[in-house]
Design an enzyme around this catalytic site. Structure first.
Site, PDB file in Angstrom:
ATOM      1  N   ARG A  94      43.048  39.507  32.337  1.00  0.00           N
ATOM      2  CA  ARG A  94      44.373  38.737  31.848  1.00  0.00           C
ATOM      3  C   ARG A  94      44.145  37.840  30.669  1.00  0.00           C
ATOM      4  O   ARG A  94      42.929  37.366  30.486  1.00  0.00           O
ATOM      5  CB  ARG A  94      45.215  38.068  33.042  1.00  0.00           C
ATOM      6  CG  ARG A  94      45.523  39.110  34.074  1.00  0.00           C
ATOM      7  CD  ARG A  94      46.520  38.473  35.069  1.00  0.00           C
ATOM      8  NE  ARG A  94      45.760  37.811  35.913  1.00  0.00           N
ATOM      9  CZ  ARG A  94      45.309  36.211  36.026  1.00  0.00           C
ATOM     10  NH1 ARG A  94      45.979  35.498  34.854  1.00  0.00           N
ATOM     11  NH2 ARG A  94      44.497  35.725  36.756  1.00  0.00           N
ATOM     12  N   TYR A 233      44.667  46.511  30.040  1.00  0.00           N
ATOM     13  CA  TYR A 233      43.927  46.025  31.214  1.00  0.00           C
ATOM     14  C   TYR A 233      45.237  45.850  32.241  1.00  0.00           C
ATOM     15  O   TYR A 233      46.363  45.398  31.939  1.00  0.00           O
ATOM     16  CB  TYR A 233      43.337  44.767  31.026  1.00  0.00           C
ATOM     17  CG  TYR A 233      43.023  44.021  32.562  1.00  0.00           C
ATOM     18  CD1 TYR A 233      41.990  44.561  33.141  1.00  0.00           C
ATOM     19  CD2 TYR A 233      43.964  42.778  32.892  1.00  0.00           C
ATOM     20  CE1 TYR A 233      41.735  43.799  34.505  1.00  0.00           C
ATOM     21  CE2 TYR A 233      43.544  42.497  33.817  1.00  0.00           C
ATOM     22  CZ  TYR A 233      42.596  42.719  34.844  1.00  0.00           C
ATOM     23  OH  TYR A 233      42.310  42.229  36.027  1.00  0.00           O
ATOM     24  N   LYS A 242      51.848  41.582  37.962  1.00  0.00           N
ATOM     25  CA  LYS A 242      52.152  40.133  37.796  1.00  0.00           C
ATOM     26  C   LYS A 242      53.529  39.765  37.188  1.00  0.00           C
ATOM     27  O   LYS A 242      54.141  38.806  37.378  1.00  0.00           O
ATOM     28  CB  LYS A 242      50.968  39.699  36.978  1.00  0.00           C
ATOM     29  CG  LYS A 242      49.544  40.000  37.511  1.00  0.00           C
ATOM     30  CD  LYS A 242      49.631  39.340  38.764  1.00  0.00           C
ATOM     31  CE  LYS A 242      48.013  39.571  39.366  1.00  0.00           C
ATOM     32  NZ  LYS A 242      47.889  39.005  40.564  1.00  0.00           N
ATOM     33  N   HIS A 262      51.808  34.493  45.117  1.00  0.00           N
ATOM     34  CA  HIS A 262      50.627  35.089  44.833  1.00  0.00           C
ATOM     35  C   HIS A 262      49.549  35.179  46.254  1.00  0.00           C
ATOM     36  O   HIS A 262      48.696  34.372  46.303  1.00  0.00           O
ATOM     37  CB  HIS A 262      49.782  34.115  43.681  1.00  0.00           C
ATOM     38  CG  HIS A 262      48.611  35.056  43.187  1.00  0.00           C
ATOM     39  ND1 HIS A 262      47.570  34.414  42.616  1.00  0.00           N
ATOM     40  CD2 HIS A 262      47.974  36.401  43.195  1.00  0.00           C
ATOM     41  CE1 HIS A 262      46.685  35.201  42.122  1.00  0.00           C
ATOM     42  NE2 HIS A 262      47.119  36.615  42.616  1.00  0.00           N
ATOM     43  N   SER A 284      43.250  34.121  41.660  1.00  0.00           N
ATOM     44  CA  SER A 284      42.731  35.403  41.529  1.00  0.00           C
ATOM     45  C   SER A 284      41.008  35.495  41.460  1.00  0.00           C
ATOM     46  O   SER A 284      40.520  34.592  41.360  1.00  0.00           O
ATOM     47  CB  SER A 284      42.951  35.683  40.153  1.00  0.00           C
ATOM     48  OG  SER A 284      44.253  35.698  39.611  1.00  0.00           O
ATOM     49  N   CYS A 286      39.380  35.360  44.393  1.00  0.00           N
ATOM     50  CA  CYS A 286      38.692  34.242  45.247  1.00  0.00           C
ATOM     51  C   CYS A 286      38.904  34.561  46.604  1.00  0.00           C
ATOM     52  O   CYS A 286      38.952  34.060  47.582  1.00  0.00           O
ATOM     53  CB  CYS A 286      39.529  32.787  44.977  1.00  0.00           C
ATOM     54  SG  CYS A 286      39.370  31.887  43.626  1.00  0.00           S
ATOM     55  N   ASP A 309      47.964  40.829  47.574  1.00  0.00           N
ATOM     56  CA  ASP A 309      48.084  40.268  46.212  1.00  0.00           C
ATOM     57  C   ASP A 309      49.546  39.499  46.408  1.00  0.00           C
ATOM     58  O   ASP A 309      49.397  38.084  45.883  1.00  0.00           O
ATOM     59  CB  ASP A 309      47.706  40.912  45.288  1.00  0.00           C
ATOM     60  CG  ASP A 309      47.568  40.265  43.850  1.00  0.00           C
ATOM     61  OD1 ASP A 309      46.895  39.334  43.885  1.00  0.00           O
ATOM     62  OD2 ASP A 309      48.079  40.517  42.789  1.00  0.00           O
ATOM     63  N   ARG A 400      37.414  46.986  38.584  1.00  0.00           N
ATOM     64  CA  ARG A 400      38.377  46.999  39.569  1.00  0.00           C
ATOM     65  C   ARG A 400      38.595  48.642  39.953  1.00  0.00           C
ATOM     66  O   ARG A 400      38.159  49.356  39.447  1.00  0.00           O
ATOM     67  CB  ARG A 400      39.682  46.812  38.833  1.00  0.00           C
ATOM     68  CG  ARG A 400      39.945  45.239  38.206  1.00  0.00           C
ATOM     69  CD  ARG A 400      40.419  44.340  39.291  1.00  0.00           C
ATOM     70  NE  ARG A 400      40.378  42.960  38.836  1.00  0.00           N
ATOM     71  CZ  ARG A 400      41.286  42.083  39.249  1.00  0.00           C
ATOM     72  NH1 ARG A 400      42.003  42.489  40.252  1.00  0.00           N
ATOM     73  NH2 ARG A 400      41.365  40.908  38.876  1.00  0.00           N
TER      74      ARG A 400
HETATM   75  C1  OXD Z   1      44.860  38.938  39.552  1.00  0.00           C
HETATM   76  C2  OXD Z   1      44.776  40.113  40.020  1.00  0.00           C
HETATM   77  O1  OXD Z   1      44.469  38.720  38.396  1.00  0.00           O
HETATM   78  O2  OXD Z   1      45.481  40.205  41.166  1.00  0.00           O
HETATM   79  O3  OXD Z   1      45.229  37.943  40.350  1.00  0.00           O
HETATM   80  O4  OXD Z   1      44.612  41.402  39.347  1.00  0.00           O
HETATM   81 MN    MN Z   2      46.111  38.532  42.156  1.00  0.00          MN
END
Ligand code: OXD
Ligand code: MN
Length: 615
Positions: A94, A233, A242, A262, A284, A286, A309, A400
């Site tokens: 991002r 991306y 998002k 989130h 993100s 974590c 998420d 990913r």
């Molecule tokens: C983030 C994702 O960047 O979920 O938070 O991809």
């Molecule tokens: Mn996320």
């Protein structure tokens, strides 16, 4: 599903594009048909394809990408129906510095968002999108965020010139015909996306087209629309995630009295068969996916996954808070995922999975750092080159997997329930190598909101920029709150007034990431986090002991049966260093000043109270 060798079908190559758009692609929604025509006129694609979301369509697009050399089909015996992509080296995460909230008034975007006057931004976008799809197909992707048939679901339509995006949207959302049916003649959230790399006649396409110099991800909250340019991306290009489900939905939630967060959502069942749902917000990369799919080490306990998420949360008729996961799949971080850390994720991605920026093995399977076993001898790195250990990681740290949630062996049976699931607890957390203990409980909803507002965490590879730098990330929503963060805090306080205190979930703060003087983690994490979840579960019905400290209530005993952990480590995990906390309070006080008059006085009072208790 058809194999990836099948011929593509259904893409128009045409001159009289507009006529054909209008005659062949009636979606059944007048406004949508009008918008498709308008966007085709602006972007001038070579053809228009309205996606039906079928397996056949997926197979054909995948086959097309393989033929064009943009994707690699993985070894069918090892990873059936799966694809490997590797991106442009600059398009891997991002991009917060190029993400804008263009509300009509600057003050409504607030100090944590980038803002440009909407008229000025639209002029810029008009220029960027003009002719941006030349030589490419314009895909129209209708999708539904939230369970089909749920009054809380939101239908969006993404127009994109990236077939990679279409494939990802198939797994991440309820996409195609079903979404159009849900939409009927109603209103939809419009999302325009282009990789920004038009193809002039005769020009050969590149493997991962993008235009990173001009990339921008732009939200118009009052219009519920998004324009994303220059990046392929996921976080920038899959506009349901998002952009719609967090940034725009947070604004809708503020107006309509609900929350877009989130957060992962998990169901936790005790050995006695009692089940409770817990939502947890971490920044993100974590560990949300790992916690959402956790395999408890405590015998008899079971975790099931609603989502990893995003959570949309409302007050139900019974006065409790109910949550749905608007997504239908996982866009998870691959590195660190293994049979040891997250066996359920490994089982989920065994087939029908899209991998982006992981490494490709000589056998045609995938690999990343932290996967089980040592690195295979022969590998192509995420950069598309033969990998040598001296090259650094073979997989990008933000590589990913994209996969349907239906493949998760512990997909919660209620995950598709239009009503959602009732929450018993909400957890906040971040990546902190010290200061913050393993777990503590807030004294009240208001104190819990203060905990959410004061989250800080070390930055990760999920966003462009330095990794490991401590930054404030309130509610793990810093990159995702579509309006003024001070108003967002106030909205959380308001939510707590919509029902009685006993119906509200209890609020916790956790930190799995404390380190000792040698830099080693103090807590084993992963499945062992079930010990903390058990304490939380039992606290929500006042069954586990706790003691009050200055910062909140901590366990007086945690179920450590079967775990060998040194007493000094345990002591460190729960120690509260008064000096360090007073410094933390100074830091929070300074941060809160950013929100000036929109900072709720209740939270400033909570901070004063914390300082008083620490003294
Ligand atoms: C983030 C994702 O960047 O979920 O938070 O991809
Ligand atoms: Mn996320």
């Amino acid at each position: 599903m058809v194999g990836f060798g099948a011929k593509p079908r259904g893409t128009l190559q045409l001159e009289t594009l507009m006529n054909q758009v209008m005659s062949s692609y009636k979606t059944g929604n007048e406004e949508l048909d009008r918008w498709i025509g308008e966007m085709a006129e602006l972007c001038r694609p070579a053809g228009v394809h309205v996606c039906d979301g079928s397996d056949r369509e997926y197979g054909e697009l995948a086959a097309q990408l393989v033929r064009e050399g943009k994707a690699t089909a993985l070894n069918e015996a090892m990873r059936p129906h799966s694809l490997w992509f590797h991106s442009d080296a600059e398009d891997v995460a991002r991009v917060e510095e190029c993400t804008f909230i263009c509300s009509r008034r600057e003050e409504d975007a607030g100090p944590t968002n980038h803002w440009v006057e909407p008229g000025e931004m639209k002029r810029k976008l008009g220029g960027l999108f003009s002719g941006c799809m030349e030589g490419r197909t314009m895909y129209v992707v209708p999708y539904c965020m939230g369970p089909l048939g749920s009054p809380f679901s939101i239908v969006g339509v993404e127009i994109t010139d990236s077939a990679y995006v279409v494939l990802n949207m198939k797994w991440m959302t309820r996409m195609g015909k079903e979404a159009l049916k849900q939409l009927g003649n109603g209103a939809f959230s419009a999302g325009m996306h282009s990789v920004g790399a038009p193809l002039k006649q005769g020009q050969k396409d590149v493997r991962w087209p993008c235009h990173v110099k001009e990339r921008c991800i732009v939200h118009f909250p009052e219009e519920r629309s998004v324009w994303s340019y220059g990046s392929g991306y996921g976080g920038n290009a899959l506009l349901g995630k998002k952009c719609l489900a967090l940034r725009l939905a947070s604004v809708m939630g503020k107006e309509e009295g609900w929350l877009a967060e989130h957060m992962l959502i998990l169901g936790l069942t005790s050995p006695e068969g009692e089940k409770k749902y817990i939502a947890a917000a971490f920044p993100s990369a974590c560990g949300k996916t790992n916690l959402a799919m956790l395999t408890p080490t405590l015998p008899g306990w079971k975790v099931e996954c609603v989502g990893d998420d995003i959570a949309w949360i409302r007050v139900g008729d019974d006065g409790r808070l109910w949550a749905v996961n608007p997504e239908a799949g996982y866009f998870g971080v691959a590195p660190g995922t293994s049979m040891k850390t997250n066996p359920n994720a490994m089982r989920t991605i065994a087939k029908n999975t899209i991998f982006t920026n992981v490494a490709l093995t000589g056998e045609g399977d995938v690999w990343w750092e932290g996967m089980d076993g040592s690195p295979p001898e022969k590998m192509i790195s995420w950069l598309g080159k033969v990998w040598k250990p001296s090259d650094g990681p073979a997989a990008h740290p933000n590589s990913r997997f994209t996969v349907s949630a239906k493949q998760n062996p512990i997909y919660d049976p209620m995950a598709n329930d239009p009503k959602g699931v009732p929450l018993s607890a909400i957890i906040f957390g971040g990546r902190r190598n010290g200061v913050v203990p393993l777990v503590y409980e807030s004294f009240s909803w208001q104190h819990g909101v203060f905990l959410g507002a004061s989250v800080s965490s070390e930055s990760t590879a999920a966003a462009k920029g330095e990794v490991g730098k401590l930054r404030h990330d309130p509610f793990a929503m810093l990159p995702f709150c579509g309006y003024h963060m001070g108003d967002y805090f106030a909205h959380w306080l308001e939510m707590g007034k919509k029902t009685s205190a006993d119906k509200l979930p209890k609020i916790y703060y956790v930190n799995w990431f404390q380190k000792d003087a040698e830099g080693k983690f103090l807590w084993p994490g992963f499945g062992e986090n079930s010990r903390v979840l058990k304490w939380i579960f039992e606290r929500t019905s006042d069954k586990a002991p706790a003691k009050k400290t200055a910062i909140g209530s901590i366990p007086t005993s945690l179920d450590l049966s079967g775990l060998e952990i040194l007493t000094e480590k345990l002591t460190a995990l729960f120690s509260i260093d008064r000096e360090a906390w007073l410094k933390e309070c100074d830091e929070i006080k300074n941060y809160f000043k950013v929100f000036s008059s929109r900072m709720p006085s209740e939270l400033l009072r909570e901070l004063d109270e914390l300082i008083r208790r620490l003294h």
